[in-house]
Design a protein around this motif. Sequence first.
Motif, short mmCIF file in Angstrom:
data_model
loop_
_atom_site.label_atom_id
_atom_site.label_comp_id
_atom_site.label_asym_id
_atom_site.label_seq_id
_atom_site.Cartn_x
_atom_site.Cartn_y
_atom_site.Cartn_z
N ASP A 1 24.53 33.00 35.26
CA ASP A 1 25.37 33.23 34.09
C ASP A 1 26.44 32.16 34.01
OD1 ASP A 1 23.95 35.50 33.61
OD2 ASP A 1 25.54 36.91 34.15
N ILE A 2 26.69 31.66 32.81
CA ILE A 2 27.81 30.75 32.58
C ILE A 2 28.75 31.44 31.61
CG2 ILE A 2 28.48 28.54 31.56
CD1 ILE A 2 25.95 27.33 32.71
N VAL A 3 29.98 31.67 32.07
CA VAL A 3 30.91 32.51 31.33
C VAL A 3 32.33 32.06 31.61
CG1 VAL A 3 30.92 34.21 33.21
CG2 VAL A 3 31.58 34.93 30.92
N ARG A 4 33.21 32.29 30.67
CA ARG A 4 34.61 31.91 30.83
C ARG A 4 35.40 33.04 31.47
NH1 ARG A 4 32.67 29.60 26.23
NH2 ARG A 4 32.99 27.37 25.98
N ALA A 5 36.25 32.70 32.44
CA ALA A 5 37.07 33.71 33.13
C ALA A 5 38.11 34.29 32.18
CB ALA A 5 37.76 33.08 34.34
N ILE A 6 38.29 35.60 32.22
CA ILE A 6 39.27 36.25 31.35
C ILE A 6 40.62 36.41 32.04
CG2 ILE A 6 37.54 37.48 30.01
CD1 ILE A 6 38.19 39.99 31.68
N LYS A 7 40.70 36.02 33.33
CA LYS A 7 41.97 36.10 34.05
C LYS A 7 41.92 35.13 35.22
CE LYS A 7 40.27 40.02 36.76
NZ LYS A 7 40.44 41.45 37.09
N SER A 8 43.08 34.82 35.76
CA SER A 8 43.15 33.96 36.94
C SER A 8 43.07 34.82 38.20
CB SER A 8 44.46 33.17 36.95
OG SER A 8 44.55 32.34 35.82
N GLY A 9 42.62 34.22 39.29
CA GLY A 9 42.56 34.99 40.53
C GLY A 9 41.74 34.30 41.60
N ASN A 10 41.27 35.11 42.55
CA ASN A 10 40.48 34.63 43.66
C ASN A 10 39.36 35.63 43.89
OD1 ASN A 10 39.52 34.49 46.47
ND2 ASN A 10 41.16 33.00 46.79
N TYR A 11 38.12 35.14 43.88
CA TYR A 11 36.99 36.03 44.11
C TYR A 11 36.14 35.45 45.22
CZ TYR A 11 32.92 38.99 43.24
OH TYR A 11 31.89 39.89 43.38
N GLN A 12 36.07 36.17 46.33
CA GLN A 12 35.27 35.75 47.49
C GLN A 12 35.59 34.32 47.91
OE1 GLN A 12 31.21 36.55 46.25
NE2 GLN A 12 31.36 38.68 46.87
N GLY A 13 36.90 33.99 47.89
CA GLY A 13 37.34 32.68 48.36
C GLY A 13 37.38 31.60 47.31
N THR A 14 36.93 31.88 46.09
CA THR A 14 36.96 30.90 45.01
C THR A 14 38.16 31.16 44.10
OG1 THR A 14 34.55 30.68 45.00
CG2 THR A 14 35.72 29.95 43.03
N GLU A 15 39.06 30.19 44.04
CA GLU A 15 40.20 30.28 43.14
C GLU A 15 39.76 29.86 41.74
OE1 GLU A 15 43.29 31.25 43.75
OE2 GLU A 15 43.33 31.35 45.95
N TYR A 16 40.24 30.55 40.72
CA TYR A 16 39.90 30.20 39.35
C TYR A 16 41.09 30.53 38.45
CZ TYR A 16 39.11 35.20 39.45
OH TYR A 16 39.28 36.54 39.65
N ASN A 17 41.12 29.88 37.30
CA ASN A 17 42.17 30.11 36.32
C ASN A 17 41.57 30.72 35.06
OD1 ASN A 17 44.34 28.91 37.83
ND2 ASN A 17 43.41 26.91 37.38
N LYS A 18 42.38 31.42 34.33
CA LYS A 18 41.94 32.00 33.07
C LYS A 18 41.42 30.87 32.18
CE LYS A 18 43.50 34.79 29.15
NZ LYS A 18 44.65 35.51 28.55
N GLY A 19 40.23 31.05 31.61
CA GLY A 19 39.64 30.04 30.75
C GLY A 19 38.68 29.11 31.45
N ASP A 20 38.68 29.10 32.80
CA ASP A 20 37.72 28.28 33.52
C ASP A 20 36.29 28.73 33.19
OD1 ASP A 20 39.58 26.73 34.78
OD2 ASP A 20 39.41 27.70 36.75
N THR A 21 35.38 27.78 33.14
CA THR A 21 33.97 28.11 32.97
C THR A 21 33.37 28.33 34.35
OG1 THR A 21 33.79 26.83 30.93
CG2 THR A 21 31.74 27.34 32.08
N LEU A 22 32.88 29.55 34.60
CA LEU A 22 32.37 29.93 35.91
C LEU A 22 30.85 29.93 35.90
CD1 LEU A 22 34.73 32.97 36.62
CD2 LEU A 22 35.11 30.56 37.18
N ILE A 23 30.27 29.50 37.01
CA ILE A 23 28.83 29.54 37.20
C ILE A 23 28.56 30.64 38.22
CG2 ILE A 23 26.77 28.25 37.83
CD1 ILE A 23 29.82 26.24 37.15
N ILE A 24 27.85 31.68 37.80
CA ILE A 24 27.69 32.89 38.61
C ILE A 24 26.22 33.17 38.84
CG2 ILE A 24 28.10 35.39 38.66
CD1 ILE A 24 30.53 34.83 36.80
N SER A 25 25.88 33.49 40.09
CA SER A 25 24.51 33.90 40.42
C SER A 25 24.56 34.92 41.55
CB SER A 25 23.67 32.69 40.85
OG SER A 25 22.33 33.07 41.10
#
Length: 438
Positions: free
Chosen positions: A338-362
């Motif tokens: 899945d390629i999707v934009r983050a709706i909030k900033s945070g940390n998931y399983q050690g990955t830091e991300y910001n709101k609006g980042d495009t995330l690659i999820i599998s």
Amino acid sequence: MQLAVKDIIEALTNSLNLLKEDEKKINELNVFPVPDGDTGTNMRLTLEAGVNAIKNETEMKKIFSLLSVGMLNGARGNSGVILSMFFKGFCKYLKEYEDITPNVLLESFKSAKEYVYKKMKNPVEGTILTVFRCSLDIDNPISFKDLFERMHQKMEVTLANTPKMLKILEDAHVVDAGGAGLVSIIAGILSYINNENIASNIKYTQKVKIKYYNELEHKPIAYITYCVGSGIKQIYSDLGADVILECPNTINPSASEIETAIRNTKADYIVILPNNNNAILTTQMAIKMSQRENVYILETKSMAEGYFALSMMVRTSDNFIFQFNEMKEGLEGVISIDIVRAIKSGNYQGTEYNKGDTLIISSNKIINKTNNFIDALSLGLNNFDLEEKEIIAIFVGKNVTEEEKEEIEEFLEENYCDLEFGILDGNFDNVDLIIGIS
């Protein structure tokens, strides 16, 4: 001090209204940073089904059976199923009583706890289960007010500690969403006891469209599948799905909607493709409710997996075992991204991300992130060894422009010309791209 039918209906209505108010806030607690946070919605719709089932009842002997059945029929997603189990557990205990005192009610909650823990194969602490269990560490309540005040206090303390019990919550800086929903329900009951009635004008919003394609035809094998998006629905239909449950937001049909689809499908064998890990528990419940034999779940966890499973259907064979095993074995090599934009900033399983980042999820993991759409596609595909793969199917959401579709096609032609690829309109909202590789 005893409980009346009117008290039960009005207290649960108060809980429902508070849950409606808190729904968005609870949804935002979902640890995964994509726009499918729906714990609050699933719990609200599950409770709403129960309240609707009892709102006109006047007899104590009937109310608990109606409440339990209503909750089970309306259960959606894992959080809704667990909530319906809590209610079934204490309704089963309470229907033996005409006179319900605070101590009887407490014992019914303890019975519900035992019931749910027996039903859950792998109960995870730090979730709604822990919040409920710890709230019952009390004895001899002197009144209903005392009972719910003490339960609510213990629930709030336990909820605040859930990040210490689950690292995934600690990393995301949130408490457990299901536990938060349960706190709202108990708080709503307590507000009723304190004569603080909560009004709400929010209406029932989630309704699944069930489309049957074999109403006049009995088949040896029929396929039921779930999806979001009119484009995906058409694709599944073209591939031969017999029944499609199109959900408006996320793939969470209720147990009743799934059971209706099972009951009305004319076939010797039925295979269900849920296309979402969060819908598997509800599907299992619906199969039990249907009391039909020869209904099986092919545990597809994404709409891309559902696509390839239906593509592997051998239309010339009516041999169920052969057909099911072919689809199951074929899924073992499918990659879903899945390629999707983050709706909030945070940390998931050690990955830091910001709101609006495009995330690659599998496989429910963030495998990379970027700010560029085509970079996301490249990073996603490059993360896997595609040497023995043959097909890339890319389903695009509503927010992807025609220009971006052209960029995707050019990228694939330049970099993956050895593979067969297709770009298909999924017409869904929450995700930009769903990529399936086989």
